[in-house]
Design a protein around this motif. Sequence first.
Motif, PDB file in Angstrom:
ATOM      1  N   SER A   1       1.354  -1.398   0.225  1.00 30.07           N
ATOM      2  CA  SER A   1       0.031  -0.236  -0.412  1.00 30.07           C
ATOM      3  C   SER A   1       0.824   1.622  -0.371  1.00 30.07           C
ATOM      4  CB  SER A   1      -0.521  -0.176   0.844  1.00 30.07           C
ATOM      5  OG  SER A   1       0.076   0.259   2.475  1.00 30.07           O
ATOM      6  N   TRP A   2       1.636   1.062   1.025  1.00 30.56           N
ATOM      7  CA  TRP A   2       2.983   2.585   0.098  1.00 30.56           C
ATOM      8  C   TRP A   2       3.265   2.845  -0.895  1.00 30.56           C
ATOM      9  CZ3 TRP A   2       7.688   2.369  -1.958  1.00 30.56           C
ATOM     10  CH2 TRP A   2       8.002   1.339  -1.717  1.00 30.56           C
ATOM     11  N   VAL A   3       3.952   1.912  -1.636  1.00 31.05           N
ATOM     12  CA  VAL A   3       3.292   2.431  -3.100  1.00 31.05           C
ATOM     13  C   VAL A   3       2.081   3.264  -3.989  1.00 31.05           C
ATOM     14  CG1 VAL A   3       3.879   1.584  -5.427  1.00 31.05           C
ATOM     15  CG2 VAL A   3       4.276   0.106  -3.748  1.00 31.05           C
ATOM     16  N   GLU A   4       0.784   3.309  -3.314  1.00 31.53           N
ATOM     17  CA  GLU A   4      -0.134   4.098  -3.323  1.00 31.53           C
ATOM     18  C   GLU A   4      -0.311   5.389  -2.331  1.00 31.53           C
ATOM     19  OE1 GLU A   4      -2.173   3.453  -5.860  1.00 31.53           O
ATOM     20  OE2 GLU A   4      -1.044   1.700  -6.939  1.00 31.53           O
ATOM     21  N   ASN A   5       0.977   5.298  -1.751  1.00 29.57           N
ATOM     22  CA  ASN A   5       0.857   6.342  -0.589  1.00 29.57           C
ATOM     23  C   ASN A   5       0.228   6.613   0.306  1.00 29.57           C
ATOM     24  OD1 ASN A   5       2.308   8.775  -0.053  1.00 29.57           O
ATOM     25  ND2 ASN A   5       0.893  10.489  -0.496  1.00 29.57           N
ATOM     26  N   LYS A   6      -0.232   4.758   0.458  1.00 29.34           N
ATOM     27  CA  LYS A   6      -0.991   4.653   1.883  1.00 29.34           C
ATOM     28  C   LYS A   6       0.205   4.106   2.851  1.00 29.34           C
ATOM     29  CE  LYS A   6      -5.397   4.286  -0.827  1.00 29.34           C
ATOM     30  NZ  LYS A   6      -6.111   3.502  -1.129  1.00 29.34           N
ATOM     31  N   LEU A   7      -0.345   4.602   4.453  1.00 28.59           N
ATOM     32  CA  LEU A   7       0.180   4.084   5.736  1.00 28.59           C
ATOM     33  C   LEU A   7      -0.437   3.152   6.185  1.00 28.59           C
ATOM     34  CD1 LEU A   7       3.005   3.287   6.971  1.00 28.59           C
ATOM     35  CD2 LEU A   7       1.995   5.892   8.584  1.00 28.59           C
ATOM     36  N   VAL A   8      -0.335   1.763   5.705  1.00 28.95           N
ATOM     37  CA  VAL A   8      -1.223   0.749   7.323  1.00 28.95           C
ATOM     38  C   VAL A   8      -0.601   0.484   7.861  1.00 28.95           C
ATOM     39  CG1 VAL A   8      -3.114  -1.160   6.128  1.00 28.95           C
ATOM     40  CG2 VAL A   8      -2.480   0.837   4.485  1.00 28.95           C
ATOM     41  N   PHE A   9      -1.653  -0.250   8.854  1.00 32.48           N
ATOM     42  CA  PHE A   9      -0.775  -1.170   9.390  1.00 32.48           C
ATOM     43  C   PHE A   9      -2.138  -2.308  10.119  1.00 32.48           C
ATOM     44  CE2 PHE A   9       0.111   3.416  11.045  1.00 32.48           C
ATOM     45  CZ  PHE A   9       1.752   2.865  11.503  1.00 32.48           C
ATOM     46  N   ASN A  10      -2.118  -3.239   9.767  1.00 37.24           N
ATOM     47  CA  ASN A  10      -2.956  -4.873   9.867  1.00 37.24           C
ATOM     48  C   ASN A  10      -2.649  -5.465  11.119  1.00 37.24           C
ATOM     49  OD1 ASN A  10      -5.084  -6.062   9.091  1.00 37.24           O
ATOM     50  ND2 ASN A  10      -3.425  -7.454   8.931  1.00 37.24           N
ATOM     51  N   ASN A  11      -3.172  -5.277  12.792  1.00 39.86           N
ATOM     52  CA  ASN A  11      -2.568  -5.317  13.725  1.00 39.86           C
ATOM     53  C   ASN A  11      -1.937  -5.853  14.638  1.00 39.86           C
ATOM     54  OD1 ASN A  11      -4.010  -6.762  15.369  1.00 39.86           O
ATOM     55  ND2 ASN A  11      -4.132  -9.281  15.158  1.00 39.86           N
ATOM     56  N   GLU A  12      -1.000  -4.580  14.128  1.00 36.71           N
ATOM     57  CA  GLU A  12       0.815  -5.026  14.327  1.00 36.71           C
ATOM     58  C   GLU A  12       1.023  -3.857  15.313  1.00 36.71           C
ATOM     59  OE1 GLU A  12       3.316  -3.866  10.718  1.00 36.71           O
ATOM     60  OE2 GLU A  12       1.078  -3.360   9.619  1.00 36.71           O
ATOM     61  N   LYS A  13       1.761  -4.620  16.523  1.00 37.63           N
ATOM     62  CA  LYS A  13       2.155  -4.369  17.736  1.00 37.63           C
ATOM     63  C   LYS A  13       2.872  -3.082  17.243  1.00 37.63           C
ATOM     64  CE  LYS A  13       3.409  -8.547  19.817  1.00 37.63           C
ATOM     65  NZ  LYS A  13       4.533  -9.326  20.196  1.00 37.63           N
ATOM     66  N   MET A  14       2.209  -2.313  18.129  1.00 35.52           N
ATOM     67  CA  MET A  14       2.986  -0.386  18.470  1.00 35.52           C
ATOM     68  C   MET A  14       4.695  -0.539  18.324  1.00 35.52           C
ATOM     69  SD  MET A  14       1.963   1.997  18.883  1.00 35.52           S
ATOM     70  CE  MET A  14       1.754   3.436  18.603  1.00 35.52           C
ATOM     71  N   PRO A  15       6.099  -1.803  18.235  1.00 30.71           N
ATOM     72  CA  PRO A  15       7.359  -1.083  17.913  1.00 30.71           C
ATOM     73  C   PRO A  15       7.540  -0.975  16.747  1.00 30.71           C
ATOM     74  CG  PRO A  15       7.492  -2.588  19.715  1.00 30.71           C
ATOM     75  CD  PRO A  15       5.754  -2.344  19.396  1.00 30.71           C
ATOM     76  N   ASP A  16       6.375  -2.747  16.042  1.00 25.81           N
ATOM     77  CA  ASP A  16       7.306  -2.471  14.755  1.00 25.81           C
ATOM     78  C   ASP A  16       6.098  -1.293  13.975  1.00 25.81           C
ATOM     79  OD1 ASP A  16       7.791  -5.184  14.735  1.00 25.81           O
ATOM     80  OD2 ASP A  16       6.040  -5.620  14.850  1.00 25.81           O
ATOM     81  N   ILE A  17       5.069  -0.723  14.552  1.00 30.52           N
ATOM     82  CA  ILE A  17       4.499   0.317  13.837  1.00 30.52           C
ATOM     83  C   ILE A  17       4.844   1.635  14.134  1.00 30.52           C
ATOM     84  CG2 ILE A  17       2.491   2.298  13.934  1.00 30.52           C
ATOM     85  CD1 ILE A  17       0.719  -0.140  15.340  1.00 30.52           C
ATOM     86  N   LEU A  18       5.977   1.759  15.534  1.00 28.82           N
ATOM     87  CA  LEU A  18       7.292   3.224  14.959  1.00 28.82           C
ATOM     88  C   LEU A  18       8.006   3.106  14.464  1.00 28.82           C
ATOM     89  CD1 LEU A  18       6.690   3.942  19.299  1.00 28.82           C
ATOM     90  CD2 LEU A  18       5.156   4.376  17.093  1.00 28.82           C
ATOM     91  N   LYS A  19       8.230   1.760  13.034  1.00 26.87           N
ATOM     92  CA  LYS A  19       9.364   1.200  12.702  1.00 26.87           C
ATOM     93  C   LYS A  19       8.783   2.219  11.510  1.00 26.87           C
ATOM     94  CE  LYS A  19      13.001   0.708  15.133  1.00 26.87           C
ATOM     95  NZ  LYS A  19      14.000   1.038  15.143  1.00 26.87           N
ATOM     96  N   LYS A  20       7.496   1.331  11.065  1.00 24.39           N
ATOM     97  CA  LYS A  20       7.152   2.232  10.143  1.00 24.39           C
ATOM     98  C   LYS A  20       7.034   3.731   9.635  1.00 24.39           C
ATOM     99  CE  LYS A  20       4.544  -1.725   7.962  1.00 24.39           C
ATOM    100  NZ  LYS A  20       3.653  -2.566   7.608  1.00 24.39           N
ATOM    101  N   MET A  21       6.655   4.539  11.041  1.00 22.73           N
ATOM    102  CA  MET A  21       6.221   5.549  10.903  1.00 22.73           C
ATOM    103  C   MET A  21       7.470   6.591  10.860  1.00 22.73           C
ATOM    104  SD  MET A  21       3.116   5.724  13.404  1.00 22.73           S
ATOM    105  CE  MET A  21       2.893   7.495  13.353  1.00 22.73           C
ATOM    106  N   GLU A  22       8.977   5.683  11.601  1.00 25.03           N
ATOM    107  CA  GLU A  22      10.434   6.705  11.665  1.00 25.03           C
ATOM    108  C   GLU A  22      10.178   6.412  10.330  1.00 25.03           C
ATOM    109  OE1 GLU A  22      12.160   5.220  15.157  1.00 25.03           O
ATOM    110  OE2 GLU A  22      12.655   4.953  14.302  1.00 25.03           O
ATOM    111  N   HIS A  23      10.602   5.833   9.088  1.00 23.14           N
ATOM    112  CA  HIS A  23      10.736   5.575   7.356  1.00 23.14           C
ATOM    113  C   HIS A  23       9.795   6.553   7.124  1.00 23.14           C
ATOM    114  CE1 HIS A  23      13.670   3.309   8.653  1.00 23.14           C
ATOM    115  NE2 HIS A  23      13.399   2.327   8.247  1.00 23.14           N
ATOM    116  N   TRP A  24       8.673   6.475   7.742  1.00 27.87           N
ATOM    117  CA  TRP A  24       7.848   7.151   7.077  1.00 27.87           C
ATOM    118  C   TRP A  24       7.290   8.760   6.752  1.00 27.87           C
ATOM    119  CZ3 TRP A  24       4.784   4.746   3.033  1.00 27.87           C
ATOM    120  CH2 TRP A  24       3.325   6.507   2.362  1.00 27.87           C
TER     121      TRP A  24
END
Length: 349
Positions: A275-298
């Motif tokens: 989904s990031w290719v379509e400029n969408k940041l998506v979380f699917n039942n993910e733990k907060m540490p993994d979510i924050l890692k994605k947000m750091e790069h995003w």
Amino acid sequence: MEQERIWYLMSRKMAREATDAELMELERLLREQPEAQYTMELMTAIWKNEREEEEAGVFDRYWPQLQEEEADVLKQSAIVPLRSKRKLWMAAVITGICVLAATAWLMRPYVGRFSQPVAENEVTTREGSRSKIKLPDGTQVWLNGGSKLTYNDDMKHAGTREVYLSGEACFDVAKDAEKPFIIHAGKMQVNVLGTVLNVRAYNDDSKTEATLVSGRIEVLMKDVPGQKIHLQPGEKLILYNNSQQKITPKQPAIRYSVANASTLPNDSMLLAETSWVENKLVFNNEKMPDILKKMEHWYNVSFEVNNEQINAVHFSGAFQDETVTEALTAMQQILHFQFTVKGNKIIIN
């Protein structure tokens, strides 16, 4: 000792007797000692040229000289003569390859003076940005924030098309059945022919993922020689990067799983993993540490977490045009945490 090992592995590869583990070892040694690549190319060229000639012609060319050499040797020693032309010819060819390989190794400091090295390209994206590139073979690549892709200029004409990825990328691989496309990403090696797939391999992530959108791929794990995993469209391989994990019979150091990729609730044709290719940041039942890692790069930010309880929380959601503050404010309504923004650093309490 490494030089002798490289020559041994090269000969095994040319004879098509090398195991997967030996091929991976040779690949690693050639990366660690780039100058040995010249030796490999020379030996391959010699082997190819000799095998392409008609056997009778080779015998005619080598036989008189070999007879003279054999006679000289017999005068000086009690060595039993080689009676078979084939054995003598093969011995001469192998000896010639070894001599030329040794010469090439000794000449490696001067190789750069006489040959033009293949140009290596490196494409990087800074944190918080995304980019799209087209490789020389026609493959299209989307790079996520904080990613790096390395490839050679001659990949279109080389026997194999190889790239090295650190970060996350989505590949739409140009089809070429005779030239496999190989992606080196962390502890994964992904072999494809014509495929759309997503690979996530950030150095600081707890796992490496390969998600197949269409086509077919074969995934090798570099720390588990001989292990090959084939994915179907809509599946993803998750390799857990537990470098601190102790090796025990019940729990090996390398763990992996195959799971179904996730689709978005409002768009069943779009996978959450791409989904990031379509400029969408998506979380699917993910733990907060993994979510924050994605947000750091995003968002090109860093997080400091002072609330240990939130690390065990799972969250699902999607953001597209929201700022990092807006995204955290929306998450805050569900997860009940506080945050403070200090420049590019965000503190969660």
